[in-house]
Enzyme design. Structure first.
Site, PDB file in Angstrom:
ATOM      1  N   ASN A 106       4.212  16.185 -11.030  1.00 22.24           N
ATOM      2  CA  ASN A 106       3.094  16.355 -10.092  1.00 22.24           C
ATOM      3  C   ASN A 106       2.867  17.838  -9.805  1.00 22.24           C
ATOM      4  O   ASN A 106       2.905  18.290  -8.653  1.00 22.24           O
ATOM      5  CB  ASN A 106       3.368  15.582  -8.803  1.00 22.24           C
ATOM      6  CG  ASN A 106       2.097  15.173  -8.092  1.00 22.24           C
ATOM      7  OD1 ASN A 106       0.990  15.568  -8.492  1.00 22.24           O
ATOM      8  ND2 ASN A 106       2.222  14.390  -7.035  1.00 22.24           N
ATOM      9  N   HIS A 165       2.011  11.965   1.567  1.00 24.75           N
ATOM     10  CA  HIS A 165       2.154  10.779   0.732  1.00 24.75           C
ATOM     11  C   HIS A 165       1.803   9.505   1.484  1.00 24.75           C
ATOM     12  O   HIS A 165       1.270   8.563   0.878  1.00 24.75           O
ATOM     13  CB  HIS A 165       3.580  10.680   0.183  1.00 24.75           C
ATOM     14  CG  HIS A 165       3.784  11.442  -1.081  1.00 24.75           C
ATOM     15  ND1 HIS A 165       4.196  12.766  -1.100  1.00 24.75           N
ATOM     16  CD2 HIS A 165       3.629  11.089  -2.388  1.00 24.75           C
ATOM     17  CE1 HIS A 165       4.289  13.179  -2.353  1.00 24.75           C
ATOM     18  NE2 HIS A 165       3.949  12.187  -3.153  1.00 24.75           N
TER      19      HIS A 165
END
Length: 483
Positions: free
Chosen positions: A324, A355
């Site tokens: 990521n 998140h």
């Protein structure tokens, strides 16, 4: 036994999840076709940036509406609120207010989706695109504050950057300046080619580089990743690692191996999603990053992962640096480089908040803080002893690779399990062993923070400069006395 109503609810949710996944893949494949069309027929040499912005934005809204229905209005609300803050707030504090409003609205939507609508189900997760939009909005705000953007973007440019069809569903995030250069066609500047020895040969690239080979390569990677994931994820569920029968009947070393294999089987899902998103952007002509030494074009400007570097990472940091990637860069820009106190902990906390609101996310990132500190201590204190020869370094790399894979699997388990109960049950089955080991390593092998090291190096450099200056003055004085 389950009641009929409960069984019907489970069947309905699974059916809805399948429909959502099919919609996502179908929309991404449609976006891929539109990206090819966009690059050929709406090339910067054939049309204006205004038209490219309009088409990219409208196609993005269409895909969002198709995938998420009226939930996609949250994308506009989040973007609109943040744009208002950017327009009316002063330049000095604009980035702070924008950060609070954008992240706050994202968290509010995450709380609503998880605890009001559908706890534990990933279907119709409209907050996924909002996570990328949050990154883009805050990145732009910090770029404007830092003086990297010369002017405030128009509303059309702003919406095109946030909601374009190439990145609306799966990102990745990117710099506004890079996106603007892509839209205006200025990202393909003539560059010197380099030969195999890394020396310029004096020739310029006269033609626009083609992304065809890279797009085909990435689509092949997508196909392989999807095939591996569909073949293995049901055979190796992470939930089995907390099953009482499995824990009681399986030797611990086999539990460790199983956890590693379960996480290994899970990662191709992310490889598929992120590599496909990268291919879509490349197919539209976005992602060019200069040339290799052999003169071949590089299309990794906004790539989100390096698969081989992930699977063969020999440290916790190397794994995170290649996983990521654009999110890691965003966290570094908006938090790590700006936080005056304990930037590592602050960055992990921000990552958890971004998140979502599942407790497992927070357990994962809190564990990640200890893992990072312990890995840093080992690298600074122990690694130098293994650099005396290639064979010693090879042994060190094998050991640290195995440790890294186990540590990552241990850390990420709550991220997959989501809830507090299963996550703590997993850690109890390991007796919180790696938590305690990290604590012992940090206490036994203290390491200076990077900022403290940089400050000490700067102080040493200033002392050296001052010593050199004093030596020069003394020499001049001696010459004057002699004269």
């Amino acid at each position: 036994m389950m009641t009929d109503s409960v069984s019907q609810t489970i069947i309905t949710r699974l059916a809805w999840a399948v429909v959502t996944i099919v919609n996502f893949v179908a929309c991404q494949l449609f976006a891929l076709l539109m990206a090819v069309w966009f690059r050929i027929y709406l090339h910067p040499s054939k049309t204006s940036p205004f038209i490219r912005h309009v088409v990219a934005t409208l196609l993005g809204f269409y895909l969002a509406l198709f995938c998420f229905g009226w939930y996609s209005l949250h994308f506009l609300v989040q973007s609109g609120l943040s744009y208002s803050v950017m327009v009316f707030a002063g330049l000095e504090n604009m980035h702070k207010y924008c950060f609070i409003v954008t992240l706050g609205y994202l968290i509010l939507c995450q709380i609503t989706r998880v605890y009001v609508f559908d706890y534990g189900m990933y279907s119709a997760d409209f907050t996924g695109p909002m996570m990328v939009i949050t990154q883009k909005i805050t990145s732009m705000a910090f770029e404007i504050h830092d003086g990297k953007n010369n002017r405030m973007p128009s509303l059309l440019e702003y919406l095109s950057y946030n909601c374009n069809f190439m990145g609306i569903l799966a990102g990745p995030t990117c710099s506004y300046n890079d996106y603007k250069a892509f839209i205006e066609g200025t990202c393909y500047q003539p560059r010197h080619q380099e030969n195999a020895n890394g020396k310029e040969n004096g020739k310029y690239k006269q033609t626009e580089p083609s992304p065809k080979n890279d797009v085909i390569s990435k689509l092949c990677t997508c196909a392989i990743s999807l095939a591996i994931y569909l073949s293995l994820y049901k055979l190796l569920p992470v939930e089995r690692s907390i099953d009482d029968d499995f824990v009681n009947s399986t030797p611990f070393h086999l539990q460790v191996v199983y956890l590693y294999l379960a996480m290994l089987a899970l990662r191709p899902k992310y490889y598929f999603v992120w590599t496909l998103a990268d291919a879509i952007n490349n197919a539209a002509g976005f992602g060019f990053n200069g040339y290799n030494k052999d003169g071949s074009p590089r299309w990794d400007l906004i790539s989100n992962l390096r698969i081989l570097d992930i699977e063969f990472a020999t440290s916790f940091k190397l794994f995170l640096d290649n996983w990521n990637i654009q999110t890691a860069l965003w966290l570094k820009r908006v938090c790590y480089e700006r936080c005056p106190i304990n930037p590592t902990a602050a960055t992990f906390l921000l990552s958890a908040m971004w998140h979502g609101v599942y407790p497992g996310y927070y357990l994962t990132f809190l564990t990640g803080i200890g893992m990072t500190m312990a890995a840093r201590a080992v690298r600074h204190n122990i690694r130098p002893y293994f650099l005396v020869s290639d064979s010693y370094k090879g042994i060190y790399d094998v050991i640290t690779w195995a440790w890294t894979q186990v540590a990552i699997s241990y850390t990420v388990a709550p991220f997959v399990l989501l809830a507090v109960g299963p996550s703590l049950k997993f850690y109890r089955s390991w007796y919180f062993g790696l938590h305690l080991l990290c604590l012992l390593v940090v206490l036994a092998l203290p390491v200076k923070s990077k900022r403290r090291q940089a400050k000490e190096q700067q102080d040493d450099l200033q002392k050296d400069n001052q010593t050199d200056h004093n030596s020069t003055d003394n020499n001049c004085n001696q010459k004057e006395k002699t004269t």
